[in-house]
Design an enzyme around this catalytic site. Structure first.
Site, PDB file in Angstrom:
ATOM      1  N   SER A  17     -27.108 -32.465 -43.040  1.00 44.37           N
ATOM      2  CA  SER A  17     -26.852 -30.977 -42.504  1.00 44.37           C
ATOM      3  C   SER A  17     -25.294 -30.709 -42.113  1.00 44.37           C
ATOM      4  O   SER A  17     -24.618 -31.450 -41.986  1.00 44.37           O
ATOM      5  CB  SER A  17     -27.585 -30.564 -41.054  1.00 44.37           C
ATOM      6  OG  SER A  17     -27.475 -29.340 -40.759  1.00 44.37           O
ATOM      7  N   GLY A  18     -25.108 -29.389 -42.138  1.00 40.42           N
ATOM      8  CA  GLY A  18     -24.019 -28.810 -41.726  1.00 40.42           C
ATOM      9  C   GLY A  18     -22.512 -29.609 -42.099  1.00 40.42           C
ATOM     10  O   GLY A  18     -22.189 -29.614 -43.397  1.00 40.42           O
ATOM     11  N   ASP A  64     -31.493 -43.415 -36.651  1.00 44.49           N
ATOM     12  CA  ASP A  64     -31.219 -42.693 -35.469  1.00 44.49           C
ATOM     13  C   ASP A  64     -30.018 -43.634 -35.236  1.00 44.49           C
ATOM     14  O   ASP A  64     -30.161 -44.827 -34.603  1.00 44.49           O
ATOM     15  CB  ASP A  64     -32.612 -43.038 -34.654  1.00 44.49           C
ATOM     16  CG  ASP A  64     -32.258 -42.357 -33.281  1.00 44.49           C
ATOM     17  OD1 ASP A  64     -31.090 -42.045 -32.870  1.00 44.49           O
ATOM     18  OD2 ASP A  64     -33.194 -42.336 -32.474  1.00 44.49           O
ATOM     19  N   VAL A  65     -28.792 -42.853 -34.954  1.00 44.95           N
ATOM     20  CA  VAL A  65     -27.680 -43.628 -34.449  1.00 44.95           C
ATOM     21  C   VAL A  65     -27.690 -44.182 -33.041  1.00 44.95           C
ATOM     22  O   VAL A  65     -27.056 -44.991 -32.625  1.00 44.95           O
ATOM     23  CB  VAL A  65     -26.422 -42.759 -34.446  1.00 44.95           C
ATOM     24  CG1 VAL A  65     -26.297 -42.482 -35.982  1.00 44.95           C
ATOM     25  CG2 VAL A  65     -26.569 -41.550 -33.645  1.00 44.95           C
ATOM     26  N   TYR A 160     -21.520 -32.233 -23.182  1.00 45.39           N
ATOM     27  CA  TYR A 160     -21.071 -32.355 -24.529  1.00 45.39           C
ATOM     28  C   TYR A 160     -19.514 -32.383 -24.366  1.00 45.39           C
ATOM     29  O   TYR A 160     -18.863 -33.219 -25.349  1.00 45.39           O
ATOM     30  CB  TYR A 160     -21.413 -30.759 -25.204  1.00 45.39           C
ATOM     31  CG  TYR A 160     -20.962 -30.639 -26.670  1.00 45.39           C
ATOM     32  CD1 TYR A 160     -21.881 -31.098 -27.579  1.00 45.39           C
ATOM     33  CD2 TYR A 160     -19.597 -30.281 -26.909  1.00 45.39           C
ATOM     34  CE1 TYR A 160     -21.561 -31.142 -28.889  1.00 45.39           C
ATOM     35  CE2 TYR A 160     -19.518 -29.971 -28.236  1.00 45.39           C
ATOM     36  CZ  TYR A 160     -20.262 -30.558 -29.302  1.00 45.39           C
ATOM     37  OH  TYR A 160     -19.835 -30.433 -30.569  1.00 45.39           O
ATOM     38  N   LYS A 164     -17.338 -35.398 -26.083  1.00 44.32           N
ATOM     39  CA  LYS A 164     -16.159 -35.130 -27.136  1.00 44.32           C
ATOM     40  C   LYS A 164     -14.822 -35.786 -26.455  1.00 44.32           C
ATOM     41  O   LYS A 164     -14.011 -36.157 -27.377  1.00 44.32           O
ATOM     42  CB  LYS A 164     -16.174 -33.617 -27.583  1.00 44.32           C
ATOM     43  CG  LYS A 164     -17.566 -33.391 -28.439  1.00 44.32           C
ATOM     44  CD  LYS A 164     -17.668 -34.140 -29.623  1.00 44.32           C
ATOM     45  CE  LYS A 164     -18.925 -33.879 -30.346  1.00 44.32           C
ATOM     46  NZ  LYS A 164     -18.764 -34.433 -31.734  1.00 44.32           N
ATOM     47  N   THR A 195     -23.035 -23.735 -38.416  1.00 45.77           N
ATOM     48  CA  THR A 195     -24.011 -24.606 -38.971  1.00 45.77           C
ATOM     49  C   THR A 195     -25.339 -24.460 -38.201  1.00 45.77           C
ATOM     50  O   THR A 195     -25.234 -23.706 -37.004  1.00 45.77           O
ATOM     51  CB  THR A 195     -23.533 -26.140 -38.664  1.00 45.77           C
ATOM     52  OG1 THR A 195     -23.429 -26.435 -37.279  1.00 45.77           O
ATOM     53  CG2 THR A 195     -21.774 -26.363 -38.966  1.00 45.77           C
TER      54      THR A 195
HETATM   55  P1  NAP Z   1     -25.786 -29.842 -37.411  1.00 46.77           P
HETATM   56  O1  NAP Z   1     -26.038 -28.787 -38.611  1.00 46.77           O
HETATM   57  O2  NAP Z   1     -26.843 -29.765 -36.484  1.00 46.77           O
HETATM   58  O3  NAP Z   1     -25.801 -31.514 -38.003  1.00 46.77           O
HETATM   59  C1  NAP Z   1     -25.946 -32.741 -37.384  1.00 46.77           C
HETATM   60  C2  NAP Z   1     -26.774 -33.565 -38.209  1.00 46.77           C
HETATM   61  O4  NAP Z   1     -26.904 -34.931 -37.382  1.00 46.77           O
HETATM   62  C3  NAP Z   1     -28.004 -33.188 -38.429  1.00 46.77           C
HETATM   63  O5  NAP Z   1     -28.588 -33.597 -39.781  1.00 46.77           O
HETATM   64  C4  NAP Z   1     -28.936 -34.073 -37.257  1.00 46.77           C
HETATM   65  O6  NAP Z   1     -30.270 -34.253 -37.759  1.00 46.77           O
HETATM   66  C5  NAP Z   1     -28.507 -35.376 -37.392  1.00 46.77           C
HETATM   67  N1  NAP Z   1     -28.508 -36.013 -36.171  1.00 46.77           N
HETATM   68  C6  NAP Z   1     -28.916 -35.645 -34.925  1.00 46.77           C
HETATM   69  N2  NAP Z   1     -29.110 -36.798 -33.949  1.00 46.77           N
HETATM   70  C7  NAP Z   1     -29.216 -37.726 -34.836  1.00 46.77           C
HETATM   71  C8  NAP Z   1     -29.243 -39.050 -34.716  1.00 46.77           C
HETATM   72  N3  NAP Z   1     -29.833 -39.515 -33.386  1.00 46.77           N
HETATM   73  N4  NAP Z   1     -29.095 -40.161 -35.651  1.00 46.77           N
HETATM   74  C9  NAP Z   1     -28.773 -39.657 -36.886  1.00 46.77           C
HETATM   75  N5  NAP Z   1     -28.357 -38.293 -37.209  1.00 46.77           N
HETATM   76  C10 NAP Z   1     -28.771 -37.486 -36.127  1.00 46.77           C
HETATM   77  O7  NAP Z   1     -24.618 -29.871 -36.509  1.00 46.77           O
HETATM   78  P2  NAP Z   1     -23.045 -30.025 -37.197  1.00 46.77           P
HETATM   79  O8  NAP Z   1     -22.368 -28.501 -36.529  1.00 46.77           O
HETATM   80  O9  NAP Z   1     -22.772 -30.117 -38.749  1.00 46.77           O
HETATM   81  O10 NAP Z   1     -22.152 -30.953 -36.472  1.00 46.77           O
HETATM   82  C11 NAP Z   1     -21.569 -32.183 -36.663  1.00 46.77           C
HETATM   83  C12 NAP Z   1     -20.940 -32.544 -35.842  1.00 46.77           C
HETATM   84  O11 NAP Z   1     -19.578 -31.835 -35.888  1.00 46.77           O
HETATM   85  C13 NAP Z   1     -21.379 -32.999 -34.599  1.00 46.77           C
HETATM   86  O12 NAP Z   1     -20.663 -34.098 -34.112  1.00 46.77           O
HETATM   87  C14 NAP Z   1     -20.784 -31.734 -33.700  1.00 46.77           C
HETATM   88  O13 NAP Z   1     -20.757 -32.279 -32.132  1.00 46.77           O
HETATM   89  C15 NAP Z   1     -19.492 -31.557 -34.430  1.00 46.77           C
HETATM   90  N6  NAP Z   1     -18.977 -30.316 -34.032  1.00 46.77           N
HETATM   91  C16 NAP Z   1     -19.647 -29.146 -34.488  1.00 46.77           C
HETATM   92  C17 NAP Z   1     -19.022 -27.849 -34.226  1.00 46.77           C
HETATM   93  C18 NAP Z   1     -19.813 -26.597 -34.627  1.00 46.77           C
HETATM   94  O14 NAP Z   1     -19.250 -25.685 -34.208  1.00 46.77           O
HETATM   95  N7  NAP Z   1     -21.076 -26.718 -35.595  1.00 46.77           N
HETATM   96  C19 NAP Z   1     -17.949 -27.782 -33.600  1.00 46.77           C
HETATM   97  C20 NAP Z   1     -17.217 -29.038 -33.109  1.00 46.77           C
HETATM   98  C21 NAP Z   1     -17.548 -30.086 -33.454  1.00 46.77           C
HETATM   99  P3  NAP Z   1     -31.287 -32.992 -37.109  1.00 46.77           P
HETATM  100  O15 NAP Z   1     -31.100 -31.759 -37.333  1.00 46.77           O
HETATM  101  O16 NAP Z   1     -32.772 -33.604 -37.843  1.00 46.77           O
HETATM  102  O17 NAP Z   1     -31.428 -33.353 -35.608  1.00 46.77           O
END
Ligand code: NAP
Length: 256
Positions: A17-18, A64-65, A160, A164, A195
């Protein structure tokens, strides 16, 4: 012909995802073979199939990490099926929005889940792949955030922000310890990226999105593709003398 990551084997967690999905696709376009890792088997398979469809090489792995033993098993499985990795992206993460004053049980659960996935998860996966990365003089890219430095004015769990900040500390500690092995360790600090992680906020709380946009000189939300360039930079030889730092990709959020 893109070739910045040719002959590399990369593992990306949360790649169903994302941001993780975009990084996996971007790495494959630069010639890397991909271990597409996610807790959701179906989305991992979908990303791997997209890479295959573009002529790249990928295998999906369900993990699952938070499960350290399963991380070790998947690291062995990746080595057997794809080869020993040279790039690891610790991207899997979750966000929750309860204030510290919300229902204590809910806040405590948020704390446990967020720490287990965002911080201990990165530790578990790194430890599992450590020998592969040391053997390859590899690169680790961790997903930090603007919340590696500050809390934010929209609802966001304290956990959170703590997780981070921890990811940035983990990045520095690993860079210091693994430099002698030729392993480079850096982080990316995304701003507000559209995302599934924040789909509910974007759909139902335009006032929260406005708070972000008012604080972002570039005046827009980021896309997952906005994170791909920094990830390729940190994973490739373009950043050969860069370690222990965080590359912000936040539209300038931290400058105002
Ligand atoms: P996302 O679209 O929700 O993608 C996260 C992915 O991680 C999903 O596929 C999710 O699976 C998977 N995941 C969740 N729990 C997990 C686990 N225990 N083991 C393995 N995989 C797991 O989120 P994203 O926005 O792309 O975020 C990716 C990273 O960027 C994260 O670390 C987030 O904190 C960071 N980030 C995001 C943003 C933002 O604005 N989007 C900003 C700063 C940092 P499920 O969907 O099945 O739960």
């Amino acid at each position: 012909m893109p070739s910045l990551l040719i002959s590399h084997i990369a593992a990306v967690t949360g790649a169903g995802s994302g941001i993780g999905r975009a990084i996996a696709l971007g790495f494959a376009r630069e010639g890397a073979s991909l271990a597409v890792i996610d807790i959701d088997a179906e989305t991992a398979k979908k990303t791997a199939a997209e890479i295959d469809g573009e002529g790249g090489k990928a295998q999906a792995f369900t993990l699952d990490v938070t499960d350290a033993k399963a991380c070790r098993a998947v690291a062995n499985e990746v080595a057997a099926k794809l080869g020993s990795i040279s790039i690891l992206v610790n991207n899997a993460g979750i966000a929750r929005r309860n204030a510290i004053t919300a229902d204590p049980d809910a806040v405590a659960k948020d704390w446990q889940d967020i720490m287990a996935i965002n911080l201990t998860g990165a530790f578990n996966v790194t430890q599992a792949f450590l020998e592969q990365l040391r053997a390859a003089k590899g690169r680790i890219v961790n997903l930090g955030s603007i919340q590696s430095f500050v809390h934010i004015r929209t609802p966001s769990s304290a956990a959170y922000t703590v997780s981070k900040h921890g990811v940035l500390g983990f990045t520095k500690a690993l860079a210091a310890e693994l430099g002698k092995d030729g392993v480079r360790v850096n982080a990316i600090g995304p701003g507000f990226i559209a995302t599934p992680l924040n789909a509910n906020t974007r759909a139902n709380h335009p006032e929260y999105v406005k708070v972000f946009m008012d604080h972002t000189p570039l005046g827009r939300a980021g896309t997952p593709e906005d994170i791909v360039g920094p990830a390729i930079f940190l994973a490739s030889d373009l950043s050969a003398f860069v370690t222990g730092t965080i590359v912000m990709a936040d539209g300038g959020y931290r400058t105002v």
